[in-house]
Scaffold this motif. Sequence first.
Motif, PDB file in Angstrom:
ATOM      1  N   VAL A   1      52.742  61.786   3.729  1.00 28.12           N
ATOM      2  CA  VAL A   1      51.805  61.931   4.852  1.00 28.12           C
ATOM      3  C   VAL A   1      52.526  62.522   6.057  1.00 28.12           C
ATOM      4  O   VAL A   1      52.001  63.413   6.740  1.00 28.12           O
ATOM      5  CB  VAL A   1      51.136  60.581   5.184  1.00 28.12           C
ATOM      6  CG1 VAL A   1      50.394  60.646   6.507  1.00 28.12           C
ATOM      7  CG2 VAL A   1      50.198  60.167   4.061  1.00 28.12           C
ATOM      8  N   ARG A   2      53.730  62.029   6.316  1.00 26.49           N
ATOM      9  CA  ARG A   2      54.519  62.554   7.439  1.00 26.49           C
ATOM     10  C   ARG A   2      54.834  64.045   7.205  1.00 26.49           C
ATOM     11  O   ARG A   2      54.705  64.864   8.105  1.00 26.49           O
ATOM     12  CB  ARG A   2      55.804  61.757   7.609  1.00 26.49           C
ATOM     13  CG  ARG A   2      56.601  62.234   8.823  1.00 26.49           C
ATOM     14  CD  ARG A   2      57.900  61.477   9.042  1.00 26.49           C
ATOM     15  NE  ARG A   2      57.647  60.056   9.191  1.00 26.49           N
ATOM     16  CZ  ARG A   2      58.397  59.095   8.660  1.00 26.49           C
ATOM     17  NH1 ARG A   2      59.456  59.401   7.935  1.00 26.49           N
ATOM     18  NH2 ARG A   2      58.110  57.823   8.853  1.00 26.49           N
ATOM     19  N   PHE A   3      55.228  64.368   5.971  1.00 23.58           N
ATOM     20  CA  PHE A   3      55.559  65.763   5.646  1.00 23.58           C
ATOM     21  C   PHE A   3      54.333  66.660   5.791  1.00 23.58           C
ATOM     22  O   PHE A   3      54.422  67.765   6.335  1.00 23.58           O
ATOM     23  CB  PHE A   3      56.120  65.852   4.220  1.00 23.58           C
ATOM     24  CG  PHE A   3      56.509  67.226   3.812  1.00 23.58           C
ATOM     25  CD1 PHE A   3      57.594  67.875   4.414  1.00 23.58           C
ATOM     26  CD2 PHE A   3      55.810  67.897   2.819  1.00 23.58           C
ATOM     27  CE1 PHE A   3      57.949  69.150   4.035  1.00 23.58           C
ATOM     28  CE2 PHE A   3      56.166  69.177   2.430  1.00 23.58           C
ATOM     29  CZ  PHE A   3      57.249  69.806   3.047  1.00 23.58           C
ATOM     30  N   ARG A   4      53.182  66.175   5.326  1.00 28.52           N
ATOM     31  CA  ARG A   4      51.948  66.967   5.482  1.00 28.52           C
ATOM     32  C   ARG A   4      51.591  67.148   6.953  1.00 28.52           C
ATOM     33  O   ARG A   4      51.109  68.203   7.355  1.00 28.52           O
ATOM     34  CB  ARG A   4      50.805  66.303   4.728  1.00 28.52           C
ATOM     35  CG  ARG A   4      50.950  66.503   3.224  1.00 28.52           C
ATOM     36  CD  ARG A   4      49.772  65.997   2.497  1.00 28.52           C
ATOM     37  NE  ARG A   4      48.626  66.869   2.846  1.00 28.52           N
ATOM     38  CZ  ARG A   4      47.451  66.762   2.295  1.00 28.52           C
ATOM     39  NH1 ARG A   4      47.228  65.850   1.384  1.00 28.52           N
ATOM     40  NH2 ARG A   4      46.483  67.566   2.644  1.00 28.52           N
ATOM     41  N   GLY A   5      51.849  66.131   7.763  1.00 29.00           N
ATOM     42  CA  GLY A   5      51.624  66.260   9.210  1.00 29.00           C
ATOM     43  C   GLY A   5      52.532  67.317   9.816  1.00 29.00           C
ATOM     44  O   GLY A   5      52.107  68.115  10.664  1.00 29.00           O
ATOM     45  N   GLN A   6      53.789  67.337   9.373  1.00 32.10           N
ATOM     46  CA  GLN A   6      54.724  68.360   9.861  1.00 32.10           C
ATOM     47  C   GLN A   6      54.287  69.748   9.396  1.00 32.10           C
ATOM     48  O   GLN A   6      54.371  70.715  10.165  1.00 32.10           O
ATOM     49  CB  GLN A   6      56.143  68.054   9.379  1.00 32.10           C
ATOM     50  CG  GLN A   6      56.759  66.849  10.044  1.00 32.10           C
ATOM     51  CD  GLN A   6      58.092  66.464   9.405  1.00 32.10           C
ATOM     52  OE1 GLN A   6      58.424  66.882   8.306  1.00 32.10           O
ATOM     53  NE2 GLN A   6      58.833  65.615  10.115  1.00 32.10           N
TER      54      GLN A   6
END
Length: 145
Positions: free
Chosen positions: A66-71
Amino acid sequence: MRRIAAVSGYRDQQQKRLDDLKAQAGNATRTHLAHQERFELLEGLKTQYGFSTGNQVSAILMKGTVRFRGQLESLSVMQKQEMALSEIELRSVNERVVSQHRQVKMCEKVIEKRLTAINQKKAKSEQKMMDELAMQASFRRRLCR
């Protein structure tokens, strides 16, 4: 002829400027295409990192994804802005190329007009001289008879 030489020099300067602008337009086009490719790559990456239903996923993996997709989303937004700016730059350079091309063509038309006027003047002068020579020859033939 001095005027033509002056306008020719000015046209050459404008042509050099046009060539430089064309090179800038090529660079701007390559930059814009690179931004588009990066944007498409980021959009493709966003779709690759998803969760399929039915699979068990650890909370740590889910949180990291989720964090990577946000980035990726943030990068995608920034890349979209870069792409928009490069498109504006490309349009601006292309407008300058068109304007400069008009300037060069205008100089060429001025040179062409002046050369045409000079050639017409020469032709008129030559015709006048030929008419005068013909009159003198005709006059001499009449005297010799």
